[in-house]
Design a protein around this motif. Sequence first.
Motif, PDB file in Angstrom:
ATOM      1  N   GLY A   6       0.809  -1.203   0.000  1.00 46.76           N
ATOM      2  CA  GLY A   6       0.000   0.000   0.000  1.00 46.76           C
ATOM      3  C   GLY A   6       0.836   1.244   0.000  1.00 46.76           C
ATOM      4  O   GLY A   6       1.671   1.468  -0.874  1.00 46.76           O
ATOM      5  N   GLU A   7       0.663   2.096   1.006  1.00 46.19           N
ATOM      6  CA  GLU A   7       1.296   3.408   0.998  1.00 46.19           C
ATOM      7  C   GLU A   7       2.814   3.322   1.073  1.00 46.19           C
ATOM      8  O   GLU A   7       3.508   4.264   0.705  1.00 46.19           O
ATOM      9  CB  GLU A   7       0.776   4.256   2.155  1.00 46.19           C
ATOM     10  CG  GLU A   7       1.112   3.702   3.526  1.00 46.19           C
ATOM     11  CD  GLU A   7       0.919   4.745   4.621  1.00 46.19           C
ATOM     12  OE1 GLU A   7       0.607   5.884   4.298  1.00 46.19           O
ATOM     13  OE2 GLU A   7       1.103   4.388   5.795  1.00 46.19           O
ATOM     14  N   ALA A  16       4.613  -1.232 -10.908  1.00 44.46           N
ATOM     15  CA  ALA A  16       3.243  -1.436 -11.381  1.00 44.46           C
ATOM     16  C   ALA A  16       2.472  -2.344 -10.426  1.00 44.46           C
ATOM     17  O   ALA A  16       1.296  -2.106 -10.127  1.00 44.46           O
ATOM     18  CB  ALA A  16       3.256  -2.044 -12.787  1.00 44.46           C
ATOM     19  N   ALA A  17       3.146  -3.367  -9.926  1.00 43.63           N
ATOM     20  CA  ALA A  17       2.498  -4.265  -8.955  1.00 43.63           C
ATOM     21  C   ALA A  17       2.195  -3.518  -7.659  1.00 43.63           C
ATOM     22  O   ALA A  17       1.121  -3.694  -7.065  1.00 43.63           O
ATOM     23  CB  ALA A  17       3.401  -5.467  -8.678  1.00 43.63           C
ATOM     24  N   ALA A  18       3.136  -2.675  -7.204  1.00 45.71           N
ATOM     25  CA  ALA A  18       2.915  -1.901  -5.981  1.00 45.71           C
ATOM     26  C   ALA A  18       1.738  -0.953  -6.139  1.00 45.71           C
ATOM     27  O   ALA A  18       0.902  -0.805  -5.235  1.00 45.71           O
ATOM     28  CB  ALA A  18       4.180  -1.116  -5.631  1.00 45.71           C
ATOM     29  N   LEU A  19       1.650  -0.319  -7.292  1.00 44.43           N
ATOM     30  CA  LEU A  19       0.530   0.577  -7.563  1.00 44.43           C
ATOM     31  C   LEU A  19      -0.790  -0.182  -7.553  1.00 44.43           C
ATOM     32  O   LEU A  19      -1.791   0.273  -6.989  1.00 44.43           O
ATOM     33  CB  LEU A  19       0.734   1.249  -8.926  1.00 44.43           C
ATOM     34  CG  LEU A  19      -0.420   2.103  -9.438  1.00 44.43           C
ATOM     35  CD1 LEU A  19      -0.610   3.318  -8.562  1.00 44.43           C
ATOM     36  CD2 LEU A  19      -0.168   2.523 -10.884  1.00 44.43           C
ATOM     37  N   THR A  20      -0.798  -1.351  -8.151  1.00 44.73           N
ATOM     38  CA  THR A  20      -2.022  -2.141  -8.227  1.00 44.73           C
ATOM     39  C   THR A  20      -2.442  -2.643  -6.855  1.00 44.73           C
ATOM     40  O   THR A  20      -3.633  -2.638  -6.512  1.00 44.73           O
ATOM     41  CB  THR A  20      -1.834  -3.326  -9.196  1.00 44.73           C
ATOM     42  OG1 THR A  20      -1.370  -2.832 -10.461  1.00 44.73           O
ATOM     43  CG2 THR A  20      -3.134  -4.075  -9.407  1.00 44.73           C
ATOM     44  N   VAL A  21      -1.469  -3.064  -6.039  1.00 45.86           N
ATOM     45  CA  VAL A  21      -1.776  -3.485  -4.667  1.00 45.86           C
ATOM     46  C   VAL A  21      -2.429  -2.349  -3.904  1.00 45.86           C
ATOM     47  O   VAL A  21      -3.422  -2.531  -3.189  1.00 45.86           O
ATOM     48  CB  VAL A  21      -0.497  -3.951  -3.946  1.00 45.86           C
ATOM     49  CG1 VAL A  21      -0.736  -4.064  -2.451  1.00 45.86           C
ATOM     50  CG2 VAL A  21      -0.037  -5.301  -4.490  1.00 45.86           C
ATOM     51  N   ALA A  22      -1.876  -1.136  -4.057  1.00 45.59           N
ATOM     52  CA  ALA A  22      -2.393   0.014  -3.323  1.00 45.59           C
ATOM     53  C   ALA A  22      -3.799   0.383  -3.755  1.00 45.59           C
ATOM     54  O   ALA A  22      -4.588   0.887  -2.951  1.00 45.59           O
ATOM     55  CB  ALA A  22      -1.455   1.207  -3.497  1.00 45.59           C
ATOM     56  N   ALA A  23      -4.119   0.157  -5.035  1.00 47.52           N
ATOM     57  CA  ALA A  23      -5.404   0.606  -5.572  1.00 47.52           C
ATOM     58  C   ALA A  23      -6.482  -0.464  -5.548  1.00 47.52           C
ATOM     59  O   ALA A  23      -7.669  -0.147  -5.431  1.00 47.52           O
ATOM     60  CB  ALA A  23      -5.204   1.091  -7.009  1.00 47.52           C
ATOM     61  N   LEU A  24      -6.094  -1.732  -5.646  1.00 45.07           N
ATOM     62  CA  LEU A  24      -7.072  -2.782  -5.918  1.00 45.07           C
ATOM     63  C   LEU A  24      -8.016  -3.064  -4.758  1.00 45.07           C
ATOM     64  O   LEU A  24      -9.223  -2.802  -4.834  1.00 45.07           O
ATOM     65  CB  LEU A  24      -6.333  -4.063  -6.325  1.00 45.07           C
ATOM     66  CG  LEU A  24      -7.206  -5.304  -6.538  1.00 45.07           C
ATOM     67  CD1 LEU A  24      -8.266  -5.053  -7.599  1.00 45.07           C
ATOM     68  CD2 LEU A  24      -6.351  -6.514  -6.892  1.00 45.07           C
ATOM     69  N   GLU A  25      -7.496  -3.642  -3.672  1.00 44.98           N
ATOM     70  CA  GLU A  25      -8.377  -4.113  -2.618  1.00 44.98           C
ATOM     71  C   GLU A  25      -9.108  -2.983  -1.889  1.00 44.98           C
ATOM     72  O   GLU A  25     -10.305  -3.110  -1.627  1.00 44.98           O
ATOM     73  CB  GLU A  25      -7.596  -4.999  -1.641  1.00 44.98           C
ATOM     74  CG  GLU A  25      -7.206  -6.329  -2.258  1.00 44.98           C
ATOM     75  CD  GLU A  25      -6.630  -7.303  -1.246  1.00 44.98           C
ATOM     76  OE1 GLU A  25      -5.996  -6.833  -0.282  1.00 44.98           O
ATOM     77  OE2 GLU A  25      -6.819  -8.513  -1.430  1.00 44.98           O
ATOM     78  N   PRO A  26      -8.439  -1.860  -1.557  1.00 46.56           N
ATOM     79  CA  PRO A  26      -9.207  -0.786  -0.916  1.00 46.56           C
ATOM     80  C   PRO A  26     -10.375  -0.291  -1.758  1.00 46.56           C
ATOM     81  O   PRO A  26     -11.467  -0.051  -1.242  1.00 46.56           O
ATOM     82  CB  PRO A  26      -8.155   0.318  -0.710  1.00 46.56           C
ATOM     83  CG  PRO A  26      -6.860  -0.421  -0.619  1.00 46.56           C
ATOM     84  CD  PRO A  26      -6.993  -1.559  -1.589  1.00 46.56           C
ATOM     85  N   THR A  27     -10.167  -0.153  -3.079  1.00 44.77           N
ATOM     86  CA  THR A  27     -11.245   0.324  -3.941  1.00 44.77           C
ATOM     87  C   THR A  27     -12.351  -0.719  -4.049  1.00 44.77           C
ATOM     88  O   THR A  27     -13.543  -0.406  -3.893  1.00 44.77           O
ATOM     89  CB  THR A  27     -10.708   0.669  -5.338  1.00 44.77           C
ATOM     90  OG1 THR A  27      -9.681   1.645  -5.220  1.00 44.77           O
ATOM     91  CG2 THR A  27     -11.810   1.204  -6.231  1.00 44.77           C
TER      92      THR A  27
END
Length: 505
Positions: A123-124, A285-296
């Motif tokens: 995430g962050e 790209a994976a870090a960005l996706t982790v940060a955006a995917l589950e919370p959204t």
Amino acid sequence: MADIDFASLAQEQPYVVAAGLGLIGILLFLLLGRKSYGPVPKHLKSFDRIPGPAGLPMIGNLLSFGTAKPKAHLTWAEWAKTYGKIYQYSLSGKRFVVVTDPAALPTVLGSENFSKSPLAIAGEGALSKEAHAGLAAAFGPEGAKAQFSTALRRAVDLAAKIDKDGPDRPIDMQAALEEAVLDTVLTNAFDATAEKLDAVRKPLQASLHAASLQAARPVTNPMAALLGGGAMRDAKADAAWIELVRGLRRRGPAARTDTSIAAALSRLTDADGAPLSDEALATQAAALTVAALEPTAQSIAWALFSIATTPSLQDGIAKELSENGLLAHGEDREPRLPEYDDLPKLPFLTAVIKESQRLFPAAAIGPLRYADKNTELAGYFIPKGTHVQVPLLALHTAPWNWPQPERFWPERWTTPEARGGPKAGPDGLASAFLPCGASCISAHVAEAQVAAFVAVLASRFKMSLSGGGRKATLERQVLDSALRLAGGMKMVFVPRASIGFSSRL
């Protein structure tokens, strides 16, 4: 006194010797451990004076978290109500300070004395500084508007699938939304085609969840983290990321005026200004996706849960959508789709989403910071090495921040006299509400995506829970990598229109 032959005793009764040494260690810890950080400045209160739950020697409060169903978010919130705006606990030698006082948040989140916690590796804490700076423009208000249409397409596709499956079939919306949001992120980040999404979706879903679960476990389920092993690399997922990155490279250099996520990714550099390798870009790209995917995805799911369990919310949202020509009814199977500029015209739907995020914060772990040196916080001495945490459910349900904090009350976001209330002061809504943590790069985009999915599904269906009422369902809350329901969030959807509909985007 007779001499004791310790060598013989160790051979004949090793457990007695081990127990004695353990007792000596505990005594030394009790006598010396809590004072190991040195003298406390006279103008500050000692760290030991911060209230908090009593712990055991060595392991601290580890046993309070259990292992089977991680519910750390409920523990943090309950401790806040017991010990106040700032309290402390410990886990196997690690010190934690929990902050739910909005007045102290600028110090925690903005002071140079506190850095990202080493525990915040998902995430962050996952994006590099260079990636965070390079992607910022793509996630601003204009970026949110540009990406809204992608989320809208995925929402309409999901609605069409729900309609095709039939109103009698319960659907796990947690799983369905994670898939739909992953498709949204990959489409925006890589311009991925439907064929490419079908090829990479499964390995990436499994790998992303495993990575974020492994990263969150030391905080959400520390006992399980002690007993478990490290994360395993997934060769199929690694290959999928590399293929997505190479597909992005094959498009050639992006125009300077292109502010899309794909363009921003393709322009990322390292700390020396050199272009990232395929492997390094895949990692970001994976870090960005982790940060955006589950919370959204989970924010959408919890908003639908709130709507499904409160009939008055469905009626209020339907009325608002109808007034804007966005509601399916009778034989009108294809109502006008919402546009980005419609969102300000939907204040009640927005309020329901915000109130759902307040009571069911998907990123419930909240911001984690780390004291890089001895410092101070709210009049207390904070030793170097202390982790400082802002767990979101505790912040969002603290009685000093919100009137009637346990009540689902969307009007607190739309009625001026309800905003924050006297306990929170004039800035209550802004200072005591962090729906996706702090410095969330994708905040604007996430808000737009959540609104797109909720508006599309609420405009086409009446919804209800399957297999239990609200109270029984909430007993299944767990916090692993995000706040979710163990066993899934099963829902039933009944079309508002008398005939079905299909995707037209």
